[in-house]
Design an enzyme around this catalytic site. Structure first.
Site, short mmCIF file in Angstrom:
data_model
loop_
_atom_site.label_atom_id
_atom_site.label_comp_id
_atom_site.label_asym_id
_atom_site.label_seq_id
_atom_site.Cartn_x
_atom_site.Cartn_y
_atom_site.Cartn_z
N GLY A 99 -37.97 78.13 -5.10
CA GLY A 99 -37.48 77.31 -4.00
C GLY A 99 -37.25 76.08 -4.18
N HIS A 503 -0.48 77.30 13.73
CA HIS A 503 -0.93 76.10 14.16
C HIS A 503 -1.77 75.45 12.83
CE1 HIS A 503 -1.17 76.72 18.01
NE2 HIS A 503 -1.51 78.38 18.39
N LYS A 603 -28.12 86.99 -4.90
CA LYS A 603 -28.24 88.18 -3.57
C LYS A 603 -29.19 88.09 -2.96
CE LYS A 603 -27.86 92.35 -2.64
NZ LYS A 603 -25.84 92.77 -2.39
#
Ligand code: F6R
Length: 608
Positions: A99, A503, A603
């Protein structure tokens, strides 16, 4: 996105930690490390790079101990060096962390003012010092951890061990997943049940804000307010068998080849091929007729699956779909209607942004559906309705079979919704179901183009850039093709809607620019072809992925034409995913990159 593991067991724990880390390496592979307690002292081994380097370090200098924690890292704060590798430790505690601690700069100053000498650039090291300083102030390990957790902002899961405590481990979870495994006279912590599968199938998932105190024979869980709580024990279906590559060179190639089978398994949950109708898995009833609109959110490849789903839900069920990438969705404060369905798509079921978007919609009173591959994941557990993909474990970092299984689910749901809303007649439903039911057989044929694509890998590898074009459902597929090429070959690629080319991006076209066009012969084929003419006229090297009719009618001087089997329109995006996967795969193999574990990626993306 890091993987963490903790074991309170018997002597020789380091080998078991490495075994569990092998199963977590999909979460990150920048560095790895373990810490154990031997004669009361915390000892560590750490290594930069893949887990193999840690194994070598342990062969050189084995580590004893019956309690330990381990980590495989996806670097957030600080370079992926040995110095920054987890576990981070003082002489009092060792910590592994998954984390991000958002207030770590303030906390660094705080621990420094308390006398800490910091050795790394990581956010995690401050946690070790905060706990140490609390211990030095006379707190018990559990109070020191509780105190520290309250000072942290951000997302985390931790496993923590303490000097002199050979029968104590503390885990905590806020934002990042953490599971407790129950053994006989042993206890485990792991980022997921897959890591724990060799040791136990009895698993308790911590909820957000929970922390847990483990001994070999007991566990106590506390919530954010430090009140004791109970959480249910599950029997995990994660398999202890280490998935291997079989005869394939890479997991990615194996997973590409598994597609006919896993698409078949997935479709069998959603289609009744005898009665030629859709049938949703048990417990997944949704009143599609009552929906005003559908909200979809996901990240990366799963987002592109959702975009294709949008075309299908709008066409076959006339449901307006709002879709956004989850990292934007979560902060957009999008007005939503309570009771409407929000669908979240995720292979891992742990992606932080997707989970946060899910929670936003839940708070707003929406019904939550999840198309997920890992049935025990946080997203699956927090959803009201789970629509499983049955892709099996996907190990290659680049998603392949999970994507085509997600598409199989979304196509089935769109047909089901179309019938429920009276948009599709029973005959049309039967026709579409028959077509989808043929997808596994089409996929077998599609794989036969591999050799043709392999021949393109060498010239493509010489390019620094590539453009992918498509219209309709082939537009998200063009973006998916570009993503696959980028992530495993490191060639810059962009996916564009074919009609958008003039574009702006057409300025990029010259003879050095490969342009991969996904264009089966569908109702807008001619429109795509005129855009491709514009590319060919400017010297762009066109790789046309089409079917026999498209090849015959395109009239383009393509550099190379890949002829796919003829498939009905609803099957086309699933089948045409295969050549874009194979093209990226062979280009990466030719270039010698690390196909299954490409640089900088992981992953499962459990940080923002
Ligand atoms: C690309 C890829 C990623 C994931 C994305 C979402 O090949 O794999 O873009 O699709 O990180 O992951 P999940 O599906 O686990 O939520």
């Amino acid at each position: 996105m890091c993987g963490i593991v903790g074991i309170l067991g018997s002597e020789g724990v380091a080998d078991k930690l490495v075994d569990a880390l092998k199963r977590l390496e999909y979460r990150g592979y920048d560095s790895a490390g373990v810490a154990t307690i031997v004669d009361g002292k915390i000892l560590r081994r750490r290594a930069e790079g893949k887990l193999r380097n840690l194994e070598l370090a342990l062969e050189r200098e084995p580590l004893a101990g019956a309690i330990g924690i381990g980590h495989t890292r996806w670097a957030t704060h600080g370079a992926p060096t040995e110095r920054n590798a987890h576990p981070h430790a003082t002489d009092q505690v060792a910590v592994v962390h998954n984390g991000i601690i958002e207030n770590f700069l303030d906390l660094r100053e705080l621990v420094k003012s308390g006398g800490a000498e910091l050795e790394t650039d990581t956010d995690t090291e401050v946690v070790a010092h905060l706990i140490t300083q609390a211990l030095q102030a006379g707190k018990t390990p559990r109070d020191a951890v509780a105190d520290t957790l309250h000072r942290l902002k951000g997302a985390f899961s931790f496993a923590i061990i303490f000097k002199g405590e050979e029968d104590l481990m503390i885990g905590a979870r806020r934002g990042s997943p953490l599971a407790v495994g129950h053994g006989d006279g042993a206890m485990y912590l792991g980022s997921d049940a897959i890591a724990l599968a060799p040791f136990t199938d009895r698993v308790t998932y911590l909820e957000d804000g929970d922390w847990v105190v483990l001994t070999r024979t007991s566990f106590e869980i506390f919530d954010e307010s430090n009140l004791p709580v109970t959480r249910p024990e599950h029997t995990s279906a994660a398999t202890a068998v280490q998935v291997d590559k079989g005869n394939y060179r890479h997991f990615m190639q194996k997973e590409i080849y598994e597609q006919p089978e896993v698409i078949g398994h997935t479709l069998s949950r959603y289609l009744n091929l005898n009665k030629l109708c859709t049938t949703l898995p048990k417990g997944t009833s949704v009143d599609f007729a009552a929906l005003d609109r559908l909200v979809i959110s996901a990240c990366g490849t799963a987002f592109y699956a959702g975009l294709i789903g949008k075309y299908w839900f709008e066409k076959y069920a006339r449901i307006p779909v709002d879709i956004d990438i989850a990292s934007e969705f979560r902060y957009r404060e999008m007005p939503v209607k309570a009771g409407d369905l929000a669908l979240f798509i995720s292979q891992s079921g742990e992606t932080a942004d997707t989970l946060a978007s899910l929670r936003y919609c839940k708070q707003q009173g929406m019904r939550i559906g999840a198309v997920v591959n890992v049935p025990e994941s946080t997203i699956a557990r927090e959803a009201d309705v789970v629509f499983p993909t049955v892709a099996g474990a996907e190990i290659g970092v680049a998603s392949t079979k999970a994507f085509t299984c997600q598409l199989s689910v979304l196509a089935s749901l769109a047909i089901h919704a179309g019938r429920a809303r009276g948009v599709l007649s029973a005959e049309r439903e039967a026709e579409l179901v028959r077509m989808l039911g043929e997808v596994p057989a089409y996929a077998v044929k599609a794989l036969k183009v591999e050799k043709d694509l392999e021949k393109l890998s060498q010239p493509l590898s010489k390019s620094n850039h590539a453009l992918y074009l498509g219209r309709g459902t082939n537009f998200p597929l063009a973006m998916e093709g570009a993503l696959k090429l980028k992530e495993i070959s490191y060639i810059h690629a962009e996916g564009y809607a074919a009609g958008e080319l003039k574009h702006g991006p057409i300025a990029l076209i010259d003879e050095s620019m490969p342009v991969i066009v996904v264009a089966p012969h569908d109702e807008i084929f001619e429109k795509t072809v005129s855009n491709v003419q514009e590319v060919a006229a400017r010297g762009g090297r066109v790789i046309l992925i089409t079917d026999a009719r498209g090849a015959a009618e395109a009239g383009i001087n393509a550099w190379k034409t890949i002829v796919m089997p003829d498939v009905p329109e609803i099957a086309a995006p699933i089948i045409h995913a295969i050549p874009v996967q194979l093209l990226a795969y062979h280009t990466a193999v030719f270039m010698g990159t690390d196909v299954d574990q490409p640089r900088n990626l992981a992953k499962s993306v459990t940080v923002e």
